[in-house]
Enzyme design. Structure first.
Site, PDB file in Angstrom:
ATOM      1  CE  LYS A   1     -21.334 -55.588  16.933  1.00  0.00           C
ATOM      2  NZ  LYS A   1     -21.422 -54.735  15.623  1.00  0.00           N
ATOM      3  N   GLY A   2     -19.996 -61.904  14.513  1.00  0.00           N
ATOM      4  CA  GLY A   2     -20.862 -62.999  14.219  1.00  0.00           C
ATOM      5  C   GLY A   2     -20.308 -64.345  14.746  1.00  0.00           C
TER       6      GLY A   2
ATOM      7  CD  GLU B   1     -14.548 -64.317  10.634  1.00  0.00           C
ATOM      8  OE1 GLU B   1     -15.758 -64.536  11.104  1.00  0.00           O
ATOM      9  OE2 GLU B   1     -14.419 -63.520   9.841  1.00  0.00           O
ATOM     10  CG  ASP B   2     -19.552 -65.305  11.195  1.00  0.00           C
ATOM     11  OD1 ASP B   2     -18.419 -65.121  10.817  1.00  0.00           O
ATOM     12  OD2 ASP B   2     -20.577 -64.670  11.392  1.00  0.00           O
TER      13      ASP B   2
ATOM     14  CG  ASP C   1     -19.341 -64.201   1.135  1.00  0.00           C
ATOM     15  OD1 ASP C   1     -19.369 -64.441  -0.221  1.00  0.00           O
ATOM     16  OD2 ASP C   1     -20.654 -63.861   1.491  1.00  0.00           O
TER      17      ASP C   1
ATOM     18  CE  LYS D   1     -23.614 -67.178   2.225  1.00  0.00           C
ATOM     19  NZ  LYS D   1     -24.136 -65.870   1.751  1.00  0.00           N
TER      20      LYS D   1
ATOM     21  CG  PHE E   1     -28.943 -63.002   3.744  1.00  0.00           C
ATOM     22  CD1 PHE E   1     -27.771 -62.131   3.432  1.00  0.00           C
ATOM     23  CD2 PHE E   1     -29.591 -62.862   5.020  1.00  0.00           C
ATOM     24  CE1 PHE E   1     -27.401 -61.057   4.416  1.00  0.00           C
ATOM     25  CE2 PHE E   1     -29.029 -61.996   5.914  1.00  0.00           C
ATOM     26  CZ  PHE E   1     -28.304 -60.809   5.621  1.00  0.00           C
ATOM     27  CB  VAL E   2     -27.467 -68.021   6.744  1.00  0.00           C
ATOM     28  CG1 VAL E   2     -27.441 -69.051   5.803  1.00  0.00           C
ATOM     29  CG2 VAL E   2     -26.092 -67.584   6.890  1.00  0.00           C
TER      30      VAL E   2
ATOM     31  CG  ASP F   1     -26.184 -59.273  11.293  1.00  0.00           C
ATOM     32  OD1 ASP F   1     -25.107 -59.682  10.543  1.00  0.00           O
ATOM     33  OD2 ASP F   1     -26.252 -58.103  10.980  1.00  0.00           O
TER      34      ASP F   1
ATOM     35  NE  ARG G   1     -24.849 -59.453  15.219  1.00  0.00           N
ATOM     36  CZ  ARG G   1     -24.025 -59.488  14.118  1.00  0.00           C
ATOM     37  NH1 ARG G   1     -23.540 -60.673  13.650  1.00  0.00           N
ATOM     38  NH2 ARG G   1     -23.450 -58.251  13.361  1.00  0.00           N
TER      39      ARG G   1
HETATM   40  C1  PRP Z   1     -18.973 -61.518   7.891  1.00  0.00           C
HETATM   41  C2  PRP Z   1     -18.200 -62.504   8.664  1.00  0.00           C
HETATM   42  C3  PRP Z   1     -16.644 -62.544   8.029  1.00  0.00           C
HETATM   43  C4  PRP Z   1     -16.849 -61.963   6.770  1.00  0.00           C
HETATM   44  C5  PRP Z   1     -16.823 -63.075   5.670  1.00  0.00           C
HETATM   45  O1  PRP Z   1     -18.663 -60.310   8.863  1.00  0.00           O
HETATM   46  O2  PRP Z   1     -18.282 -62.672   9.957  1.00  0.00           O
HETATM   47  O3  PRP Z   1     -16.007 -61.715   9.052  1.00  0.00           O
HETATM   48  O4  PRP Z   1     -18.266 -61.193   6.677  1.00  0.00           O
HETATM   49  O5  PRP Z   1     -16.940 -62.213   4.371  1.00  0.00           O
HETATM   50  P1  PRP Z   1     -15.767 -62.375   3.197  1.00  0.00           P
HETATM   51  O6  PRP Z   1     -15.045 -63.851   3.176  1.00  0.00           O
HETATM   52  O7  PRP Z   1     -16.242 -61.916   2.227  1.00  0.00           O
HETATM   53  O8  PRP Z   1     -14.574 -61.441   3.832  1.00  0.00           O
HETATM   54  P2  PRP Z   1     -19.878 -59.335   8.907  1.00  0.00           P
HETATM   55  O9  PRP Z   1     -18.946 -58.135   8.050  1.00  0.00           O
HETATM   56  O10 PRP Z   1     -21.091 -59.677   8.407  1.00  0.00           O
HETATM   57  O11 PRP Z   1     -19.770 -58.864  10.445  1.00  0.00           O
HETATM   58  P3  PRP Z   1     -20.079 -59.627  11.665  1.00  0.00           P
HETATM   59  O12 PRP Z   1     -19.393 -60.898  12.130  1.00  0.00           O
HETATM   60  O13 PRP Z   1     -20.303 -58.299  12.707  1.00  0.00           O
HETATM   61  O14 PRP Z   1     -21.802 -59.918  11.279  1.00  0.00           O
END
Ligand code: PRP
Length: 174
Positions: free
Chosen positions: A38-39, A94-95, A98, A126, A147-148, A154, A160
Site C-alpha cells: 500500500k505504501g 515503490e515507496d 530496503d 535504504k 524507521f520512517v 506506516d 500513512r
Molecule cells: C515495504 C515497501 C516494499 C518493501 C521493501 O512494504 O513498500 O514493498 O517493504 O522492503 P524490502 O526491500 O526489504 O523487500 P511493506 O511490507 O511495509 O508494506 P506496505 O507498502 O503495505 O507498507
C-alpha cells in the site's frame, strides 16, 4: 511524530524531477505505471501527475511471510495486476527499497510476462540495508537506516497520510 526527515516541498520537487526524467525517457510511448500497495499509493498519485505523457496505471500487492521468512526471501503476491503487461513499457513504482527482496521478486516476476521494457522507480533507497542487488532506474532519495513514517509509510498501519516523511528515533515517544 518524530523529526521531519524529508519535508513535503522536497518530496514534491524531487517527484517533479523524476516525472520529467520518466517523461523524457519514455517520450512517444504509453507507459504503464504499476504501484505496489500500500505504501506507494501517495507517491504514485503525485508521480503520475508529474509525468508529461499519457500514462496508464495499475496496482499490485505483495507481502512477505513475516520477519523470519523475509530473510529467506519469501515474497508472496497477494493481489495481481488487472491488465496484461506483455509488450508494454512498464515502470514499477515503490515507496522504499530496503533488503531489495521485494523488488527482486517483482522484477523476476514481471520479466516472465514479457514487457517491452521494465524499469523501477523508488522514492526512498535504504541502500545500507541491501541484501539483494537490484537495479533501480529512478531514485528519489537515499536515506540512512532509520524507521520512517508519513507520505505512505506506516507504523502499525497508521500515519500513512502525514504530508512529510518523519523519522522515528529509537526510544523517542511516537
Ligand atoms: C515495504 C515497501 C516494499 C518493501 C521493501 O512494504 O513498500 O514493498 O517493504 O522492503 P524490502 O526491500 O526489504 O523487500 P511493506 O511490507 O511495509 O508494506 P506496505 O507498502 O503495505 O507498507
Amino acid at each position: 511524530m518524530g523529526r521531519v526527515l524529508i519535508p513535503r516541498e522536497e518530496i514534491a520537487a524531487r517527484t517533479s524531477e523524476l516525472g520529467r526524467a520518466i517523461g523524457h525517457d519514455l517520450a512517444g510511448r504509453n507507459p504503464l505505471l504499476v504501484g505496489v500497495l500500500k505504501g506507494a499509493v501517495l507517491f504514485m498519485a503525485d508521480l503520475i501527475r508529474a509525468i508529461p505523457a499519457s500514462i496508464a496505471m495499475d496496482f499490485m500487492a505483495v507481502s512477505s511471510y513475516g520477519a523470519r521468512a523475509r530473510s529467506s526471501g519469501a515474497v508472496r503476491l497477494t493481489a495481481d495486476l488487472s491488465v496484461s503487461i506483455e509488450g508494454r513499457d512498464v515502470i514499477i513504482v515503490e515507496d522504499i527499497v530496503d533488503s531489495g527482496r521485494t523488488l527482486d521478486y517483482l522484477r523476476r516476476n514481471f520479466a516472465t510476462r514479457r514487457p517491452k521494457s521494465l524499469a523501477v522507480c523508488v522514492l526512498l533507497d535504504k541502500i545500507g540495508r541491501r541484501e539483494v542487488d537490484v537495479k533501480l532506474d529512478y531514485v528519489g532519495f537515499v536515506i540512512p537506516d532509520r524507521f520512517v513514517v508519513g507520505y505512505g509509510f506506516d507504523l502499525g498501519g497508521l500515519y500513512r497520510g502525514l504530508p512529510d516523511i518523519h523519522v522515528l528515533e529509537p526510544g523517542a515517544p511516537a
